[in-house]
Design a protein around this motif. Structure first.
Motif, mmCIF file in Angstrom:
data_model
loop_
_atom_site.group_PDB
_atom_site.id
_atom_site.type_symbol
_atom_site.label_atom_id
_atom_site.label_comp_id
_atom_site.label_asym_id
_atom_site.label_seq_id
_atom_site.Cartn_x
_atom_site.Cartn_y
_atom_site.Cartn_z
ATOM 1 N N GLY A 288 0.811 -1.209 0.000
ATOM 2 C CA GLY A 288 0.000 0.000 0.000
ATOM 3 C C GLY A 288 0.839 1.251 0.000
ATOM 4 O O GLY A 288 0.540 2.234 -0.700
ATOM 5 N N SER A 289 1.925 1.227 0.776
ATOM 6 C CA SER A 289 2.815 2.384 0.824
ATOM 7 C C SER A 289 3.487 2.613 -0.523
ATOM 8 O O SER A 289 3.631 3.759 -0.981
ATOM 9 C CB SER A 289 3.866 2.173 1.924
ATOM 10 N N TRP A 290 3.884 1.513 -1.184
ATOM 11 C CA TRP A 290 4.472 1.646 -2.515
ATOM 12 C C TRP A 290 3.461 2.227 -3.503
ATOM 13 O O TRP A 290 3.792 3.091 -4.320
ATOM 14 C CB TRP A 290 4.950 0.278 -3.000
ATOM 15 N N ALA A 291 2.228 1.762 -3.421
ATOM 16 C CA ALA A 291 1.194 2.236 -4.347
ATOM 17 C C ALA A 291 0.937 3.730 -4.188
ATOM 18 O O ALA A 291 0.808 4.461 -5.184
ATOM 19 C CB ALA A 291 -0.094 1.448 -4.130
ATOM 20 N N GLN A 292 0.866 4.216 -2.915
ATOM 21 C CA GLN A 292 0.606 5.639 -2.745
ATOM 22 C C GLN A 292 1.785 6.495 -3.192
ATOM 23 O O GLN A 292 1.607 7.653 -3.562
ATOM 24 C CB GLN A 292 0.236 5.947 -1.287
ATOM 25 N N GLY A 293 3.003 5.921 -3.148
ATOM 26 C CA GLY A 293 4.185 6.678 -3.550
ATOM 27 C C GLY A 293 4.474 6.627 -5.033
ATOM 28 O O GLY A 293 5.187 7.487 -5.558
ATOM 29 N N ARG A 294 3.934 5.611 -5.725
ATOM 30 C CA ARG A 294 4.209 5.449 -7.155
ATOM 31 C C ARG A 294 2.948 5.593 -8.006
ATOM 32 O O ARG A 294 2.828 6.500 -8.816
ATOM 33 C CB ARG A 294 4.833 4.058 -7.386
ATOM 34 N N LEU A 295 2.006 4.682 -7.810
ATOM 35 C CA LEU A 295 0.815 4.666 -8.657
ATOM 36 C C LEU A 295 -0.104 5.848 -8.388
ATOM 37 O O LEU A 295 -0.784 6.334 -9.299
ATOM 38 C CB LEU A 295 0.046 3.353 -8.446
ATOM 39 N N LEU A 296 -0.148 6.296 -7.127
ATOM 40 C CA LEU A 296 -1.080 7.362 -6.746
ATOM 41 C C LEU A 296 -0.351 8.651 -6.372
ATOM 42 O O LEU A 296 -0.892 9.487 -5.662
ATOM 43 C CB LEU A 296 -1.939 6.902 -5.550
ATOM 44 N N GLN A 297 0.856 8.833 -6.876
ATOM 45 C CA GLN A 297 1.652 9.979 -6.435
ATOM 46 C C GLN A 297 1.060 11.317 -6.841
ATOM 47 O O GLN A 297 1.338 12.348 -6.209
ATOM 48 C CB GLN A 297 3.080 9.849 -6.969
ATOM 49 N N HIS A 298 0.228 11.341 -7.893
ATOM 50 C CA HIS A 298 -0.365 12.600 -8.341
ATOM 51 C C HIS A 298 -1.778 12.805 -7.803
ATOM 52 O O HIS A 298 -2.409 13.820 -8.098
ATOM 53 C CB HIS A 298 -0.387 12.657 -9.871
ATOM 54 N N VAL A 299 -2.274 11.863 -7.028
ATOM 55 C CA VAL A 299 -3.599 11.996 -6.423
ATOM 56 C C VAL A 299 -3.471 12.826 -5.150
ATOM 57 O O VAL A 299 -2.544 12.619 -4.361
ATOM 58 C CB VAL A 299 -4.191 10.609 -6.093
ATOM 59 N N PRO A 300 -4.350 13.805 -4.913
ATOM 60 C CA PRO A 300 -4.279 14.578 -3.667
ATOM 61 C C PRO A 300 -4.269 13.659 -2.450
ATOM 62 O O PRO A 300 -4.999 12.670 -2.395
ATOM 63 C CB PRO A 300 -5.547 15.439 -3.716
ATOM 64 N N ARG A 301 -3.455 14.018 -1.483
ATOM 65 C CA ARG A 301 -3.218 13.114 -0.356
ATOM 66 C C ARG A 301 -4.484 12.845 0.455
ATOM 67 O O ARG A 301 -4.663 11.747 0.988
ATOM 68 C CB ARG A 301 -2.144 13.697 0.566
ATOM 69 N N HIS A 302 -5.384 13.814 0.570
ATOM 70 C CA HIS A 302 -6.587 13.570 1.366
ATOM 71 C C HIS A 302 -7.496 12.543 0.690
ATOM 72 O O HIS A 302 -8.228 11.819 1.366
ATOM 73 C CB HIS A 302 -7.345 14.881 1.623
ATOM 74 N N ARG A 303 -7.427 12.445 -0.637
ATOM 75 C CA ARG A 303 -8.208 11.421 -1.330
ATOM 76 C C ARG A 303 -7.592 10.035 -1.130
ATOM 77 O O ARG A 303 -8.306 9.033 -1.091
ATOM 78 C CB ARG A 303 -8.308 11.758 -2.812
ATOM 79 N N VAL A 304 -6.279 9.983 -1.016
ATOM 80 C CA VAL A 304 -5.622 8.711 -0.698
ATOM 81 C C VAL A 304 -6.036 8.251 0.704
ATOM 82 O O VAL A 304 -6.223 7.055 0.947
ATOM 83 C CB VAL A 304 -4.093 8.849 -0.798
ATOM 84 N N VAL A 305 -6.208 9.197 1.616
ATOM 85 C CA VAL A 305 -6.684 8.855 2.964
ATOM 86 C C VAL A 305 -8.080 8.236 2.886
ATOM 87 O O VAL A 305 -8.357 7.236 3.564
ATOM 88 C CB VAL A 305 -6.688 10.105 3.868
ATOM 89 N N VAL A 306 -8.962 8.815 2.072
ATOM 90 C CA VAL A 306 -10.310 8.263 1.918
ATOM 91 C C VAL A 306 -10.242 6.847 1.364
ATOM 92 O O VAL A 306 -10.941 5.933 1.837
ATOM 93 C CB VAL A 306 -11.161 9.158 0.994
ATOM 94 N N LEU A 307 -9.399 6.631 0.363
ATOM 95 C CA LEU A 307 -9.247 5.291 -0.211
ATOM 96 C C LEU A 307 -8.768 4.301 0.842
ATOM 97 O O LEU A 307 -9.294 3.178 0.948
ATOM 98 C CB LEU A 307 -8.268 5.345 -1.388
ATOM 99 N N GLY A 308 -7.785 4.705 1.634
ATOM 100 C CA GLY A 308 -7.304 3.824 2.697
ATOM 101 C C GLY A 308 -8.381 3.513 3.715
ATOM 102 O O GLY A 308 -8.480 2.379 4.211
ATOM 103 N N ALA A 309 -9.203 4.507 4.034
ATOM 104 C CA ALA A 309 -10.292 4.284 4.990
ATOM 105 C C ALA A 309 -11.309 3.290 4.447
ATOM 106 O O ALA A 309 -11.828 2.444 5.189
ATOM 107 C CB ALA A 309 -10.973 5.613 5.320
ATOM 108 N N LEU A 310 -11.612 3.373 3.156
ATOM 109 C CA LEU A 310 -12.554 2.423 2.555
ATOM 110 C C LEU A 310 -12.002 1.001 2.595
ATOM 111 O O LEU A 310 -12.735 0.036 2.856
ATOM 112 C CB LEU A 310 -12.856 2.830 1.113
ATOM 113 N N VAL A 311 -10.703 0.860 2.346
ATOM 114 C CA VAL A 311 -10.083 -0.470 2.419
ATOM 115 C C VAL A 311 -10.153 -0.996 3.851
ATOM 116 O O VAL A 311 -10.467 -2.173 4.082
ATOM 117 C CB VAL A 311 -8.619 -0.409 1.928
ATOM 118 N N MET A 312 -9.891 -0.131 4.834
ATOM 119 C CA MET A 312 -9.953 -0.565 6.227
ATOM 120 C C MET A 312 -11.376 -0.923 6.641
ATOM 121 O O MET A 312 -11.583 -1.819 7.468
ATOM 122 C CB MET A 312 -9.399 0.530 7.145
#
Length: 427
Positions: A288-312
């Protein structure tokens, strides 16, 4: 970070053997809780130290102190010496963790921080695969003391590597630019309260309830002074970011504590399965950490937080489903890796957001606040889940129903993660 991961992950499976050998099984919750409690104090020290003179010195001090505390634990002749060693080890861990985040904030531009944080997470994969089984084997065939001595020798390597780095000290700040002195008394009180809470939730008698009440009173009275103003009211910016760190950490570590217990005691799953769940969680976190740093690097960070919350949230739902007696026994096992995948996404994103909200020269203070609320979240959410579990059992419900209630409680912090993420967005 790679070698420190070995020290952190190999010690945990050794503690039950060590406490039994020292005739202190009754104090095991205190020994286990000392580490988290002391890291609160270490985080405050590391944050202010990093702001005053740069992150190099507190990072080196944390690594050197780790070596010394492992030696203290290895030479334990009583359960109280082992508890003291674990307390000092938590102090060292708090210093190091905050100094690492402060160093990232001080040395790297914002666009590179997600990748650096992904690298930090990747450093834990091999230790999670090798550390616990090797420590268990050494403890069984030789001695639990050999585990501590071996880890001290291994962790000494980064301490030696930091010697040439320390020759290049950062320029000291002028007196006007120096941050205020850390509230050490407040941090110490919060650390003690966290330790009392860890011990209190381990039982249901009047004495344990008294410890829980005292811990709650101290945390409510003193903990807010270590956090940005408005943290518990979710004010926009850094306060919400710090709050979300506590909610996410508390949810994950509660799952990590109770899912293996459910599998072993109620679903009668082989202990090897729990070991695979821990290993899978470490790999999933790194992924997950690799994905947020590579695949999702241009996605606003607060949206990555929402995605992580949905997975949790999917992990929490799976844990609740796994308590139903009609589903397969292994249903709850994937909850840990799935929750770790969510944490791998959102934890680095929250760190990037916090450093983005931090004023220049205050990265250490910001990292300290994040570390403090991370530990407070672990203590608070785990204590609430334990209270729900114990209350259900005292009312005569089945064990599985009690676990279901405790896991259902976790839907609240996960929902808050998703709802409040927009309030943590970068300016």
């Amino acid at each position: 970070m790679f070698l420190t991961g070995f020290a952190a992950l190999a010690v945990v499976p050794t503690l039950p053997t060590a406490t039994a050998d020292l005739h202190g099984v009754a104090l095991f919750p205190l020994v286990a809780g000392c580490f988290v409690a002391a890291s609160l104090l270490g985080g405050v020290l590391g944050g202010t130290w990093s702001d005053r003179s740069g992150a190099r010195d507190p990072l080196a001090a944390g690594v050197v102190l780790t070596v010394l505390t492992l030696l203290v634990s290895a030479a334990s002749t009583s359960i109280w010496q082992l508890a003291a060693g674990r307390f000092l080890d938590g102090l060292a861990a708090g210093l190091s963790a905050v100094a690492v985040n402060a160093a990232i904030g001080q040395a790297y531009p914002e666009r590179l921080r997600p990748r650096v944080l992904a690298l930090m997470s990747a450093c834990w994969v091999i230790p999670s695969l090798v550390g616990p089984p090797v420590a268990g084997l050494v403890s069984e065939l030789w001695s639990w003391r050999a585990v501590f001595y071996g880890l001290a020798a291994l962790t000494a390597l980064p301490a030696l590597l930091l010697v040439p780095v320390l020759r290049r000290h950062a320029q000291p700040r002028t007196p006007d630019d120096r941050p205020p002195r850390p509230p050490l008394f407040i941090a110490a009180v919060v650390s003690v309260a966290a330790a009392l809470g860890q011990y209190g939730v381990s039982g249901r008698d009047a004495r344990h309830l008294l410890f829980v009440a005292l811990a709650a009173a101290l945390l409510i009275g003193f903990a807010p002074r270590l956090l940005p103003a408005g943290t518990w009211r979710a004010l926009r910016g850094l306060p919400t970011t710090v709050l979300l760190r506590g909610l996410s950490s508390g949810t994950f570590f509660t799952l990590e504590a109770y899912v293996p217990l459910l599998l072993l005691t109620e679903r009668h799953v082989d202990p090897v399965v729990s070991g695979f769940a821990f290993t899978g969680a470490a790999i999933a976190w790194a992924a997950g950490s690799w994905a947020q740093g590579r695949l999702l690097q241009h996605v606003p960070r607060h949206r990555v937080v929402v995605l992580g919350a949905l997975v949790m949230s999917a992990a929490v739902a799976l844990a609740v489903l796994g308590t139903h007696p009609t589903v397969p026994a292994l249903t709850a096992a994937p909850a840990m890796p799935i929750a770790a995948l969510g944490m791998g996404l959102l934890a680095p994103a929250l760190t990037v957001l916090s450093l983005g909200h931090s004023p220049a020269g205050r990265e250490g203070h910001t990292s300290s606040a994040m570390q403090t609320n991370q530990n407070l979240g672990q203590v608070a959410v785990l204590a609430l889940a334990s209270a729900v579990l114990n209350t259900c059992l005292s009312l005569g419900t089945t064990q599985l129903a009690a676990y279901a209630a405790a896991f259902t409680l976790l839907t609240a912090p996960v929902a808050l993660l998703a709802l409040l993420a927009a309030r943590a967005r970068a300016a």
